[in-house]
Design a protein around this motif. Structure first.
Motif, PDB file in Angstrom:
ATOM      1  N   SER A  31       0.834  -1.206   0.000  1.00  0.00           N
ATOM      2  CA  SER A  31       0.000   0.000   0.000  1.00  0.00           C
ATOM      3  C   SER A  31       0.871   1.259   0.000  1.00  0.00           C
ATOM      4  CB  SER A  31      -0.917  -0.019   1.223  1.00  0.00           C
ATOM      5  OG  SER A  31      -1.657   1.157   1.313  1.00  0.00           O
ATOM      6  N   ALA A  32       1.967   1.232   0.762  1.00  0.00           N
ATOM      7  CA  ALA A  32       2.890   2.372   0.790  1.00  0.00           C
ATOM      8  C   ALA A  32       3.512   2.588  -0.581  1.00  0.00           C
ATOM      9  CB  ALA A  32       3.979   2.141   1.840  1.00  0.00           C
ATOM     10  N   ILE A  33       3.863   1.506  -1.268  1.00  0.00           N
ATOM     11  CA  ILE A  33       4.432   1.626  -2.613  1.00  0.00           C
ATOM     12  C   ILE A  33       3.416   2.226  -3.573  1.00  0.00           C
ATOM     13  CG2 ILE A  33       5.296   0.319  -4.596  1.00  0.00           C
ATOM     14  CD1 ILE A  33       6.613  -1.575  -2.560  1.00  0.00           C
ATOM     15  N   ASP A  34       2.171   1.804  -3.451  1.00  0.00           N
ATOM     16  CA  ASP A  34       1.114   2.386  -4.292  1.00  0.00           C
ATOM     17  C   ASP A  34       1.012   3.888  -4.073  1.00  0.00           C
ATOM     18  OD1 ASP A  34       0.459  -0.083  -5.405  1.00  0.00           O
ATOM     19  OD2 ASP A  34      -1.171  -0.453  -3.973  1.00  0.00           O
ATOM     20  N   LYS A  35       1.088   4.308  -2.827  1.00  0.00           N
ATOM     21  CA  LYS A  35       0.998   5.729  -2.498  1.00  0.00           C
ATOM     22  C   LYS A  35       2.204   6.493  -3.058  1.00  0.00           C
ATOM     23  CE  LYS A  35       0.124   8.684   1.483  1.00  0.00           C
ATOM     24  NZ  LYS A  35      -0.017   8.736   2.942  1.00  0.00           N
ATOM     25  N   ILE A  36       3.395   5.928  -2.885  1.00  0.00           N
ATOM     26  CA  ILE A  36       4.616   6.574  -3.362  1.00  0.00           C
ATOM     27  C   ILE A  36       4.625   6.671  -4.881  1.00  0.00           C
ATOM     28  CG2 ILE A  36       7.122   6.257  -3.571  1.00  0.00           C
ATOM     29  CD1 ILE A  36       6.989   5.032  -0.717  1.00  0.00           C
ATOM     30  N   SER A  37       4.111   5.655  -5.563  1.00  0.00           N
ATOM     31  CA  SER A  37       4.172   5.632  -7.029  1.00  0.00           C
ATOM     32  C   SER A  37       3.342   6.752  -7.661  1.00  0.00           C
ATOM     33  CB  SER A  37       3.740   4.262  -7.563  1.00  0.00           C
ATOM     34  OG  SER A  37       2.394   4.010  -7.250  1.00  0.00           O
ATOM     35  N   ARG A  38       2.452   7.355  -6.910  1.00  0.00           N
ATOM     36  CA  ARG A  38       1.696   8.508  -7.435  1.00  0.00           C
ATOM     37  C   ARG A  38       2.566   9.755  -7.547  1.00  0.00           C
ATOM     38  NH1 ARG A  38      -3.240   8.467  -3.446  1.00  0.00           N
ATOM     39  NH2 ARG A  38      -2.148   6.768  -2.464  1.00  0.00           N
ATOM     40  N   PHE A  39       3.713   9.748  -6.875  1.00  0.00           N
ATOM     41  CA  PHE A  39       4.586  10.914  -6.843  1.00  0.00           C
ATOM     42  C   PHE A  39       5.878  10.724  -7.622  1.00  0.00           C
ATOM     43  CE2 PHE A  39       1.842  11.094  -3.166  1.00  0.00           C
ATOM     44  CZ  PHE A  39       1.406  12.403  -3.191  1.00  0.00           C
ATOM     45  N   ALA A  40       6.054   9.561  -8.230  1.00  0.00           N
ATOM     46  CA  ALA A  40       7.257   9.294  -9.020  1.00  0.00           C
ATOM     47  C   ALA A  40       6.847   8.673 -10.349  1.00  0.00           C
ATOM     48  CB  ALA A  40       8.188   8.346  -8.276  1.00  0.00           C
ATOM     49  N   ASN A  41       7.442   9.160 -11.432  1.00  0.00           N
ATOM     50  CA  ASN A  41       7.127   8.612 -12.747  1.00  0.00           C
ATOM     51  C   ASN A  41       7.618   7.182 -12.897  1.00  0.00           C
ATOM     52  OD1 ASN A  41       5.974  11.050 -13.492  1.00  0.00           O
ATOM     53  ND2 ASN A  41       7.888  11.843 -14.307  1.00  0.00           N
ATOM     54  N   VAL A  42       8.833   6.927 -12.410  1.00  0.00           N
ATOM     55  CA  VAL A  42       9.447   5.608 -12.535  1.00  0.00           C
ATOM     56  C   VAL A  42      10.045   5.218 -11.187  1.00  0.00           C
ATOM     57  CG1 VAL A  42      11.254   4.262 -13.652  1.00  0.00           C
ATOM     58  CG2 VAL A  42      10.028   6.003 -14.951  1.00  0.00           C
ATOM     59  N   ILE A  43       9.706   4.020 -10.718  1.00  0.00           N
ATOM     60  CA  ILE A  43      10.339   3.452  -9.532  1.00  0.00           C
ATOM     61  C   ILE A  43      10.924   2.119  -9.954  1.00  0.00           C
ATOM     62  CG2 ILE A  43      10.023   2.549  -7.203  1.00  0.00           C
ATOM     63  CD1 ILE A  43       7.685   4.474  -6.857  1.00  0.00           C
ATOM     64  N   ASN A  44      12.234   1.986  -9.805  1.00  0.00           N
ATOM     65  CA  ASN A  44      12.905   0.746 -10.192  1.00  0.00           C
ATOM     66  C   ASN A  44      12.897  -0.282  -9.073  1.00  0.00           C
ATOM     67  OD1 ASN A  44      13.663   1.849 -12.724  1.00  0.00           O
ATOM     68  ND2 ASN A  44      15.316   2.943 -11.707  1.00  0.00           N
ATOM     69  N   ALA A  45      13.103   0.168  -7.842  1.00  0.00           N
ATOM     70  CA  ALA A  45      13.206  -0.759  -6.718  1.00  0.00           C
ATOM     71  C   ALA A  45      12.837  -0.050  -5.422  1.00  0.00           C
ATOM     72  CB  ALA A  45      14.618  -1.308  -6.612  1.00  0.00           C
ATOM     73  N   VAL A  46      12.385  -0.836  -4.462  1.00  0.00           N
ATOM     74  CA  VAL A  46      12.118  -0.334  -3.124  1.00  0.00           C
ATOM     75  C   VAL A  46      12.716  -1.327  -2.141  1.00  0.00           C
ATOM     76  CG1 VAL A  46      10.353   0.235  -1.414  1.00  0.00           C
ATOM     77  CG2 VAL A  46       9.978   0.838  -3.804  1.00  0.00           C
TER      78      VAL A  46
END
Length: 104
Positions: A31-46
């Motif tokens: 859920s946190a990744i879903d929230k963060i992905s709204r603020f970044a165009n590309v996320i490669n890894a967490v």
């Protein structure tokens, strides 16, 4: 406990030192990744880590998160005496989002 998964094309690596991460905590991480992905165009890894610091009555819980985005990675960490990891994870997520907003 360590586990790695591919979540929506993002390599998710969770590390916990001498702790077991429950299914509900794994869901909170997603859920946190879903929230963060709204603020970044590309996320490669967490990368997320959970650990205890200290001994006896002075044990502090620590949650850290590194988000791999193009350019410099974003990192946040929070510590607390709270037994619930969810509170610390939310704080770390908010810190990461603030950093991503500054990068834009």
């Amino acid at each position: 406990m360590n586990y790695t998964e591919n979540y929506k094309g993002i390599k998710l690596d969770v590390q916990s030192v001498n702790l077991d991460i429950s299914d509900s905590e794994q869901a909170e991480i997603r859920s946190a990744i879903d929230k963060i992905s709204r603020f970044a165009n590309v996320i490669n890894a967490v990368d997320v880590y959970f650990k205890h610091e200290g001994t006896g009555k002075d044990i502090t819980n620590v949650v850290g998160m590194r988000v791999g985005v193009p350019g410099p990675d974003v990192f946040a960490e929070d510590k607390g005496m709270d037994e619930h990891w969810k509170v610390l994870l939310k704080s770390v997520t908010d810190k990461v989002i603030r950093q991503l907003q500054k990068l834009k």
